[in-house]
Design a protein around this motif. Structure first.
Motif, PDB file in Angstrom:
ATOM      1  N   ARG A   1       6.240  38.354  15.757  1.00 55.68           N
ATOM      2  CA  ARG A   1       7.934  37.207  15.573  1.00 55.68           C
ATOM      3  C   ARG A   1       6.995  35.877  15.066  1.00 55.68           C
ATOM      4  NH1 ARG A   1       9.949  32.898  18.627  1.00 55.68           N
ATOM      5  NH2 ARG A   1      11.902  32.452  17.706  1.00 55.68           N
ATOM      6  N   PHE A   2       7.551  35.553  14.204  1.00 59.14           N
ATOM      7  CA  PHE A   2       7.723  34.152  13.437  1.00 59.14           C
ATOM      8  C   PHE A   2       8.102  33.717  13.189  1.00 59.14           C
ATOM      9  CE2 PHE A   2       4.570  37.073  11.208  1.00 59.14           C
ATOM     10  CZ  PHE A   2       3.229  36.517  11.141  1.00 59.14           C
ATOM     11  N   GLY A   3       8.060  31.956  14.712  1.00 55.08           N
ATOM     12  CA  GLY A   3       9.133  31.237  14.631  1.00 55.08           C
ATOM     13  C   GLY A   3       8.461  29.991  13.783  1.00 55.08           C
ATOM     14  N   PRO A   4       9.743  28.603  14.667  1.00 55.08           N
ATOM     15  CA  PRO A   4       9.093  27.750  13.887  1.00 55.08           C
ATOM     16  C   PRO A   4       7.575  27.352  13.218  1.00 55.08           C
ATOM     17  CG  PRO A   4      10.590  27.490  16.001  1.00 55.08           C
ATOM     18  CD  PRO A   4      10.313  28.995  15.481  1.00 55.08           C
ATOM     19  N   GLY A   5       7.386  26.856  12.188  1.00 52.01           N
ATOM     20  CA  GLY A   5       5.789  26.795  11.762  1.00 52.01           C
ATOM     21  C   GLY A   5       5.326  27.670  11.052  1.00 52.01           C
TER      22      GLY A   5
ATOM     23  N   ASP B   1       7.065  30.382   4.956  1.00 51.23           N
ATOM     24  CA  ASP B   1       8.341  31.364   4.338  1.00 51.23           C
ATOM     25  C   ASP B   1       7.817  32.854   4.114  1.00 51.23           C
ATOM     26  OD1 ASP B   1       9.803  29.532   4.284  1.00 51.23           O
ATOM     27  OD2 ASP B   1       9.811  28.612   1.394  1.00 51.23           O
TER      28      ASP B   1
ATOM     29  N   PHE C   1       7.656  34.229   7.807  1.00 54.41           N
ATOM     30  CA  PHE C   1       9.287  34.896   8.501  1.00 54.41           C
ATOM     31  C   PHE C   1       9.795  35.539   7.441  1.00 54.41           C
ATOM     32  CE2 PHE C   1      13.200  33.559   9.215  1.00 54.41           C
ATOM     33  CZ  PHE C   1      13.670  33.303  10.346  1.00 54.41           C
TER      34      PHE C   1
ATOM     35  N   TYR D   1       8.827  38.896   8.571  1.00 53.52           N
ATOM     36  CA  TYR D   1       9.527  39.066   9.772  1.00 53.52           C
ATOM     37  C   TYR D   1      10.652  39.753  10.005  1.00 53.52           C
ATOM     38  CZ  TYR D   1      11.366  37.816  14.486  1.00 53.52           C
ATOM     39  OH  TYR D   1      12.618  38.174  15.542  1.00 53.52           O
ATOM     40  N   LEU D   2      11.158  38.892   9.149  1.00 54.72           N
ATOM     41  CA  LEU D   2      13.488  38.614   9.262  1.00 54.72           C
ATOM     42  C   LEU D   2      13.338  40.001   8.541  1.00 54.72           C
ATOM     43  CD1 LEU D   2      15.314  37.960  11.178  1.00 54.72           C
ATOM     44  CD2 LEU D   2      15.544  35.990   9.421  1.00 54.72           C
TER      45      LEU D   2
ATOM     46  N   MET E   1      15.565  29.560  25.337  1.00 53.70           N
ATOM     47  CA  MET E   1      14.705  30.129  24.145  1.00 53.70           C
ATOM     48  C   MET E   1      16.160  30.860  23.318  1.00 53.70           C
ATOM     49  SD  MET E   1      12.033  29.903  22.963  1.00 53.70           S
ATOM     50  CE  MET E   1      11.837  30.906  21.710  1.00 53.70           C
TER      51      MET E   1
ATOM     52  N   GLU F   1      18.112  35.820  15.695  1.00 48.57           N
ATOM     53  CA  GLU F   1      17.153  35.256  15.086  1.00 48.57           C
ATOM     54  C   GLU F   1      17.807  34.975  13.006  1.00 48.57           C
ATOM     55  OE1 GLU F   1      14.701  33.739  15.701  1.00 48.57           O
ATOM     56  OE2 GLU F   1      12.993  35.419  16.044  1.00 48.57           O
ATOM     57  N   ASN F   2      18.605  35.634  12.986  1.00 46.89           N
ATOM     58  CA  ASN F   2      18.965  34.715  11.074  1.00 46.89           C
ATOM     59  C   ASN F   2      19.048  33.432  11.110  1.00 46.89           C
ATOM     60  OD1 ASN F   2      18.572  36.814   9.155  1.00 46.89           O
ATOM     61  ND2 ASN F   2      19.369  37.975  10.639  1.00 46.89           N
TER      62      ASN F   2
ATOM     63  N   TRP G   1      14.845  40.680  24.518  1.00 43.78           N
ATOM     64  CA  TRP G   1      13.761  40.048  24.414  1.00 43.78           C
ATOM     65  C   TRP G   1      13.180  39.914  25.246  1.00 43.78           C
ATOM     66  CZ3 TRP G   1      12.208  37.735  19.410  1.00 43.78           C
ATOM     67  CH2 TRP G   1      13.848  37.888  19.000  1.00 43.78           C
TER      68      TRP G   1
ATOM     69  N   THR H   1       9.979  23.341  20.453  1.00 44.09           N
ATOM     70  CA  THR H   1      10.207  23.414  19.784  1.00 44.09           C
ATOM     71  C   THR H   1      10.128  24.704  19.375  1.00 44.09           C
ATOM     72  OG1 THR H   1       8.468  24.644  21.402  1.00 44.09           O
ATOM     73  CG2 THR H   1       8.526  22.487  20.616  1.00 44.09           C
ATOM     74  N   ASP H   2      11.685  25.437  19.499  1.00 41.88           N
ATOM     75  CA  ASP H   2      11.909  26.610  19.639  1.00 41.88           C
ATOM     76  C   ASP H   2      12.495  27.257  20.160  1.00 41.88           C
ATOM     77  OD1 ASP H   2      11.284  29.395  17.944  1.00 41.88           O
ATOM     78  OD2 ASP H   2      10.644  30.152  18.830  1.00 41.88           O
ATOM     79  N   TYR H   3      13.404  28.019  19.550  1.00 43.11           N
ATOM     80  CA  TYR H   3      15.219  29.379  19.909  1.00 43.11           C
ATOM     81  C   TYR H   3      14.838  29.615  19.194  1.00 43.11           C
ATOM     82  CZ  TYR H   3      18.122  26.325  17.064  1.00 43.11           C
ATOM     83  OH  TYR H   3      18.459  25.753  15.897  1.00 43.11           O
ATOM     84  N   ILE H   4      15.766  31.077  19.420  1.00 42.11           N
ATOM     85  CA  ILE H   4      16.479  32.093  18.448  1.00 42.11           C
ATOM     86  C   ILE H   4      17.148  32.048  17.383  1.00 42.11           C
ATOM     87  CG2 ILE H   4      17.592  34.406  17.964  1.00 42.11           C
ATOM     88  CD1 ILE H   4      15.005  34.492  20.084  1.00 42.11           C
ATOM     89  N   GLY H   5      16.694  31.947  16.474  1.00 46.15           N
ATOM     90  CA  GLY H   5      17.373  31.102  15.097  1.00 46.15           C
ATOM     91  C   GLY H   5      16.771  29.382  14.382  1.00 46.15           C
ATOM     92  N   LYS H   6      15.887  29.092  15.425  1.00 44.28           N
ATOM     93  CA  LYS H   6      15.496  27.912  14.924  1.00 44.28           C
ATOM     94  C   LYS H   6      14.888  27.696  13.713  1.00 44.28           C
ATOM     95  CE  LYS H   6      13.188  23.470  16.009  1.00 44.28           C
ATOM     96  NZ  LYS H   6      13.861  22.448  16.184  1.00 44.28           N
ATOM     97  N   ARG H   7      13.914  28.818  13.003  1.00 47.37           N
ATOM     98  CA  ARG H   7      12.975  29.109  12.404  1.00 47.37           C
ATOM     99  C   ARG H   7      14.242  29.075  11.169  1.00 47.37           C
ATOM    100  NH1 ARG H   7      11.369  29.009   7.655  1.00 47.37           N
ATOM    101  NH2 ARG H   7       9.407  29.198   7.205  1.00 47.37           N
ATOM    102  N   ALA H   8      15.120  30.444  11.625  1.00 43.66           N
ATOM    103  CA  ALA H   8      15.413  30.001  10.084  1.00 43.66           C
ATOM    104  C   ALA H   8      16.910  29.450   9.418  1.00 43.66           C
ATOM    105  CB  ALA H   8      16.862  32.248  10.308  1.00 43.66           C
TER     106      ALA H   8
ATOM    107  N   GLU I   1      16.077  26.539   9.398  1.00 49.49           N
ATOM    108  CA  GLU I   1      15.300  25.602   8.872  1.00 49.49           C
ATOM    109  C   GLU I   1      14.916  26.108   6.901  1.00 49.49           C
ATOM    110  OE1 GLU I   1      11.309  25.533  11.035  1.00 49.49           O
ATOM    111  OE2 GLU I   1      11.923  24.182  12.643  1.00 49.49           O
ATOM    112  N   ARG I   2      15.589  27.241   6.448  1.00 53.64           N
ATOM    113  CA  ARG I   2      15.281  28.014   5.398  1.00 53.64           C
ATOM    114  C   ARG I   2      16.116  26.911   4.603  1.00 53.64           C
ATOM    115  NH1 ARG I   2      16.739  33.907   5.775  1.00 53.64           N
ATOM    116  NH2 ARG I   2      18.350  33.080   7.407  1.00 53.64           N
TER     117      ARG I   2
END
Lengths: 124, 972, 172
Positions: free
Chosen positions: A28-32, A35, A38, A41-42, B657, B679-680, B716, B859-866, B868-869
């Motif tokens: 898993r790659f999360g925040p930080g 691209d 991520f 991973y996705l 999360m 996660e998307n 999870w 700092t994190d939750y499921i979907g947060k990184r996505a 930010e795209r």
């Protein structure tokens, strides 16, 4: 229609008692993360012709997720193993190589502290 | 002659019982057969040789085979709901009172208008659909297609529901033996004696295969094997059970005929066995091949094995004067059987230069002429064979002699039945000497362990001479005579049902169809309901010859299950009517059913959409329910809401999360609305979580989301954070939940007593535990309608009791049960989103103006990184707004707002769409929500929504909260 | 008309407690609190009118007379103390049926892909019955099948259909 033995309860279940979960051992790659990380991973999946590692859930059974190593062409199952491992276990690797001597792992397993999980490193 | 027809022999027939006559009808004619007959044998005995017409040319056709491979004798059976088209006369046991009909002919079997196609055969060559009907285009649609549709397709679909029942059953065995002949029974006995669990499946009602017909000691051998097998408790023997397919990991399907066409038995008509086999023995025998000579489809031309089956098994004479034509020794058995039955054999035509084996010599010894090096140049006769033209096999068909006969018994050799072997990947080898494909034991179908999951035995393995070692080799014959003229090839049938001839396959090869799979589809060879069991090998031999390449280079087409067609009823089994799908019912289901519930499916649940009173329409009922709730009080059955307990020292961390918002900081006793993304980054579910204790939360999900969200959490927990101490439990069905909603909600609940529900004791977004009307309850002060609202959860078995007490106590308050549609409209009046309406799997919370529900601290939750795209953060995303119709018309659901210009496909650009739309009874006007590009920045702008066939709709962008903007009503 | 393959009876009086815990660490605590030995993997242990069903390696289902459920849940919760665990009274969550009679196995064989014929005497098998999840174990003279309460009517329909007279699976 496949049969897989759930390593969590020992039951040999058929495909209708299981739910598929796609490729195993994704990190898993999360925040930080970048691209590229991520995206891989996705979206990036190996989809190999041959040896493959998959996630399955014994949905109509003990409810536990487990992993399976099998051949996507012949459907031969090399083994099933617990989901709580970042890489295929040495036993699984040996079982595969006993049947597919030319096959080699395509991951680089850290030589020390292999019990550190992606989850732990994420939540620190 | 016998009472059961002029062609019933005075003696013999090992499968029939002459003491039991069975009346039946064929095309309206009353006939008689015998117990043990198939429909085909009974019809033949009655002198009814012609049993159908072919698909393309409507040629008259009689049976050529006696079993599952039969391409011609395909009938419609039964009447009305029990009518079933395309049933094989050769495998369907005769039942007294049966009604049977010929197919593919109009107005009758004997006089068929479609037979004009027969005169046009030169103009209906291979690929005629593709060639003829392409141009002009309108001609296809208006002229050719309607005609072809009417004349094409075998049989008619029944028009009524099937009144019979069907079932399925699962079984498991170390070994499944498919085929109850000598080879199969021997394999079963060996495995049975080793102590293995064994199932033997025999497709016909009788064990023994061909042994009893073909070998003098056959019946004795079978009887001995059966006696030994029946003494083994670990061996299960199933007759009338056809293995239809072998699939991955030893999964075998088989169809057992239980009460086929005997509906009065009150039993399931058929049963589909779903068997998991440790190993499969393929003992499916072999099928005889026809010979390709001119006129080989005239009724009365049959496979040599079928001729002797009809004589020996059913005591039926397929003809009185039986000419045998062959390329092998085996067919001489037919001559002997015919002679033994007192029939005439005018000659045996043998393509081989010489025939000196024991069988030919035995036939010669009976005084029969054996013409070696000979062939058939043509068969004369329309509806039946009259005489046969004989020529040299090496020549081009110059007639040497004409022999009168009413039956031709042909044999082109045998093909092992390799279907099961091949279904799951078993490979074949071509054997030139025996002219056949047989299983390659080095390349078997493999199972879960990578080892062979099937073993062929006996004839299916290519061991065709089992029990008859002194037969001489056959001569491969693909066209008879060798140098047959083009004109003769127009009359040489390969695929009898689909009317594919030697000339068609040669033409296809000439036109460039070099792959056997392409040729199959172009010519339709092997694509009929018999799937080419008798035609495929001959067809690909012809193709190979035309391509001037060896047969193995051409290869076979793919063998696919089922071996013979399965009726749909067998596949559906119990899943029809009430049991078609599981219907999930709440504890209050029957109450609602009795009070006019208009049901709506939500997943497998049935929820009341509204409760109809008198002659009310659903629309009126919804409006009435909403007014009642907003004016006084209503009740909603919210039992279907998902309820998941999340407990443990790490439960708070885990929920942080899962949700976009912060759940770990929720104080005990309070509730918080939250969003769950995947996660998307896309919105997946929403609901209210309540903190039950220091380490326990109760998570409410949407109705459709309960199982999905529970699985999501477990995924999870098990696969990513397996060291976190959290347990979850999906307790959705433990609780009945009633939403008591409206300004009088508190008044009503206080009448039931037991808990202090005052604003001070139970403020908005808090919960309390206690008793209501003596029932243990949890009460949640949450609102999805904007009104004062209490959601009361009680143990499911007491849900109805609570519901009824509410309605008893609230009569004077006009307490009104309301359904899902009233709930939907009321939430839309308040601008609340609905998962599945405002979301479609591509919508993120930020699109819905719900940034307030996303924690900035985490700092994190499921979907947060996505999220930010760059595309997710784009200001150009479509965002939630309210839409107000400018002309008082309700916007249609899902319509798009157009923008300037067109896209690359020439379509109008779009800038938004409607996600929810209703007529609000509260505001007495239509309201809608939608997602619009830059929507929140464009308040007051009017959008256009063109709709085909109607005046373009126009709506103004407004705030999505239409009612009670300040939110005061939720406080009562 | 011949007899049905089995008698299908809905069991109304069963209490059920869902237990989640580390069975290796807390097995003794659970066994003592409920008075039933911890069952082996995929099996059921019984003491009097209480049974402990193995659901997964960290989950048990205690089946007991309904009136005892509330007290038994409290006793378990007390016994666990601060150990990470979960004990919930889920007595209302399921529909339970008994399938009794010489051909009871045939009824289940028509609905479940599991190899129930070779299930041990004290076995517990979670599988599916047609389209819904279920759990099955033996009782004197037959089997118990549990599923979710919302599909109770569906399960009853399935079981009664599969038990129709004359439809035994014996070879014909």
């Amino acid at each position: 229609m496949l049969t897989l033995t759930c390593p969590c309860c020992g039951i040999s279940a058929e495909e209708t008692e299981l739910a598929p979960g796609g490729e195993a051992h994704l990190k898993r790659f999360g925040p930080g993360s970048s691209d590229d990380e991520f995206e891989s991973y996705l979206f990036a999946r190996k989809n190999p012709k041959g040896v493959h590692f998959e996630r399955w859930r014994h949905a109509y059974g003990c409810g536990k997720w487990f992993l399976a190593a099998r051949d996507t062409v012949t459907l031969e199952v090399f083994g099933t193993y617990k989901a709580q491992t970042p890489y295929p276990t040495p036993e699984i690797v040996a079982a595969i190589q006993a049947k597919r001597p030319d096959w080699k792992p395509d991951w680089h397993q850290p030589s020390v502290n292999t019990t550190t999980t992606p989850a732990e490193s994420l939540t620190e | 002659m016998s009472e059961t027809g002029p062609f019933r022999l005075p003696r013999g027939g090992r499968l029939i019982d002459r003491a039991y006559q069975l009346p039946f009808r064929f095309d309206g004619r009353q006939l008689r057969g015998l117990q043990g007959d198939t429909i085909a044998s009974a019809l033949l005995a009655s002198g009814q040789l012609m049993m159908g017409r072919s698909f393309k040319y409507h040629r008259p056709r009689g049976p050529i085979a006696s079993g599952a491979e039969e391409p011609n004798a395909i009938l419609g059976l039964g009447q009305s709901g029990r009518f079933e088209p395309n049933q094989r006369a050769t495998t369907t046991p005769l039942v007294g009172g049966m009604v049977t009909n010929s197919q593919n002919c109009w107005p009758s079997l004997n006089v068929d208008v479609g037979a004009v196609n027969n005169l046009l055969y030169r103009f209906l060559p291979a690929g005629f659909y593709y060639k003829t009907f392409i141009h002009p285009r309108p001609a296809w649609k208006h002229l050719f297609e309607p005609i072809i549709r009417r004349s094409a397709g075998l049989g008619k679909a029944p028009t009524e529901a099937d009144p019979d029942t069907y079932e399925q059953a699962y079984d498991h065995a170390d070994l499944v033996v498919v085929g109850g002949g000598v080879a199969g029974l021997s394999a079963a006995l060996e495995a049975g004696r080793e102590g293995k669990s064994v199932i033997v499946l025999e497709q016909t009602p009788v064990f023994g295969g061909r042994a009893a017909v073909d070998h003098a000691d056959g019946q004795a051998r079978i009887d001995a094997l059966l006696a030994d097998l029946r003494a083994l408790p670990n061996v299960t023997m199933r007759r009338s059970t056809m293995a239809t397919g072998l699939y991955d990991h030893g999964y075998l399907l088989a169809r057992e005929a239980i009460a086929d066409h005997d509906p009065n038995a009150g039993l399931p008509r058929q049963r589909l066995w779903r068997i998991r086999a440790g190993h499969v023995v393929v003992a499916t025998g072999a099928l005889e091949r026809p010979l390709s000579f001119a006129g080989n489809d005239v009724p009365g031309v049959m496979l040599a094995s079928a001729v002797r089956d009809f004589i020996v098994d059913y005591g039926v004479a397929p003809g009185r004067s039986i000419l045998v034509v062959t390329n092998n020794d085996d067919a001489y058995r037919t001559a002997l059987a015919a002679l033994d039955a007192g029939l005439t054999v005018p000659a045996v035509i043998d393509a081989r230069p010489s025939a000196t084996g024991a069988l030919p010599e035995a036939v010669r010894a009976r005084g029969v002429r054996v013409l070696t090096g000979s062939a058939i140049a043509g068969v004369r006769g329309g509806h039946a064979v009259e005489d046969v033209k004989i020529c040299s096999h090496a020549g081009s068909g110059d007639v040497q002699e004409i022999i009168p006969a009413d039956c031709v018994a042909m044999s082109g050799g045998w093909s092992p039945v390799v279907h099961l072997w091949s279904h799951c990947g078993g490979k074949l080898n071509w054997h030139d000497d025996r002219a056949m494909f047989a299983p390659d034991l080095a390349r078997p179908p493999t199972g879960h362990d990578g080892r062979a999951m099937a073993t062929p035995v006996g004839a299916a393995a290519g061991d065709l001479l089992v029990g008859a070692a002194d037969e001489q080799p056959l001569l491969p014959v693909w066209v008879m005579p060798v140098n047959a003229t083009r004109k003769m090839k127009f009359k040489m049938w390969l695929d009898f049902q689909n009317d594919v001839k030697v000339s068609d396959v040669e033409l296809a090869a000439q036109e460039g169809y070099h792959s056997v799979e392409h040729t199959k589809r172009y010519t339709t060879l092997g694509m009929a309901t018999d799937q080419g069991k008798v035609s495929n090998i001959n067809g690909l031999a012809i193709l190979s010859k035309a391509l001037n390449q060896p047969i193995p280079q051409t290869g076979t087409t793919t063998f696919r299950p089922p071996y013979t067609p399965l009726t749909l009823g067998t596949i559906a089994a119990e899943a029809r009517g009430e049991l078609f799908q599981p219907l999930r019912k709440t504890p209050m289901h029957n109450w609602a059913e009795a009070r006019g519930a208009h049901w709506e499916p939500v997943g497998h649940w049935r929820r009341a959409y509204c409760y109809l009173q008198g002659a009310e329409t659903p629309h009126d009922a919804v409006a009435r329910e909403i007014r009642a709730v907003r004016a006084s009080v209503g009740t909603l059955d919210a039992s279907t809401l998902g309820k998941i307990i999340v407990k443990g020292p790490d439960a708070g961390k885990f929920l942080d999360m899962m949700y976009t918002g912060m759940m770990s900081t929720l104080p005990v006793g309070k509730c918080r609305y939250g969003l769950i993304c995947n996660e998307n980054g896309f919105l997946n579910d929403d609901g209210v979580a309540a903190r039950l204790s220091e380490d326990t939360w109760l998570v409410h999900t949407t109705t459709g989301g309960a199982d999905r969200m529970h699985a999501h959490m477990e995924d999870w927990l098990q696969c990513e954070w397996w060291d976190w101490k959290v347990y979850t439990a999906n307790v959705t069905e433990q609780w009945a939940q009633v939403a008591v909603v409206g300004p009088k909600a508190r008044v009503l609940l206080e009448r039931l007593g037991g808990m202090d529900l005052s604003a001070e004791a139970l403020p908005f977004m808090q919960w309390a535990e206690g008793e209501i009307a003596g029932i243990p309850a949890r009460v949640f002060r949450i609102s999805f309608s904007g009104e004062l609202s209490f959601e009361v959860a009680v143990p499911a078995n007491r849900g109805l009791e609570l519901w009824e007490k509410l309605h008893e106590a609230g009569k004077d308050l006009n307490v009104t049960p309301y359904g899902t549609e009233a709930m939907h409209v009321m939430r839309a009046e308040k601008g609340f989103i609905m998962i599945g309406d405002e979301t479609d799997g591509t919508v993120i919370p930020q699109d819905l103006g719900m940034s307030w529900a996303i924690s900035k601290k985490k700092t994190d939750y499921i979907g947060k990184r996505a999220q930010e795209r760059s595309f997710m953060a784009s200001p150009d995303r479509w965002k939630l707004v309210g839409l107000e119709s400018v002309d008082g018309r309700m916007l249609p659901d899902g319509v798009y707002a157009v923008a300037e210009g067109t896209n690359a496909n020439g379509q109008r650009n779009v800038q938004g769409r409607v996600t929810s739309t209703y007529v609000s009874p509260t505001l007495n006007k239509p309201i809608a929500m939608g997602l619009v590009k830059h929507g929140p920045d464009r308040m007051g702008e009017v959008l256009e929504f063109p709709v085909a066939g109607a005046e373009t709709y126009k709506a103004r962008i407004v705030d999505p909260v239409f009612y009670d903007k300040e939110g005061s009503r939720a406080n009562g | 008309m011949a007899e049905a393959l089995a008698r299908i009876t809905q069991l109304q009086d069963l209490g059920m407690i869902q237990i989640r815990a580390d069975l290796a660490a807390l097995g003794d605590v659970i066994a003592k609190a409920v008075g039933v030995a911890i069952p082996a993997q995929t099996s059921v242990s019984t003491n009097g009118n209480r049974s402990l069903c193995w659901m997964s390696h960290d989950e048990l289902l205690l089946v007991l007379p309904k009136p005892e459920a509330v007290a038994a849940t409290a006793a378990l919760t007390d016994a666990f103390g601060s150990s990470h665990s979960l004990a919930l009274d889920v007595s209302d969550m399921r529909a339970a049926f008994s399938i009794d009679g010489a051909k009871a196995l045939h009824v289940l064989q028509k609905l479940c892909p599991a190899d129930l014929a070779s299930m041990p005497q004290d076995g517990m098998r979670r599988t599916r019955a047609a389209q819904v999840a279920c759990g099955i174990w033996r009782r004197e003279g037959g089997y118990v099948l549990i599923g979710f309460r919302s599909v109770g009517d569906y399960l009853r329909g399935l079981l009664q259909g599969a038990a129709r007279p004359g439809t035994q699976l014996d070879p014909r």
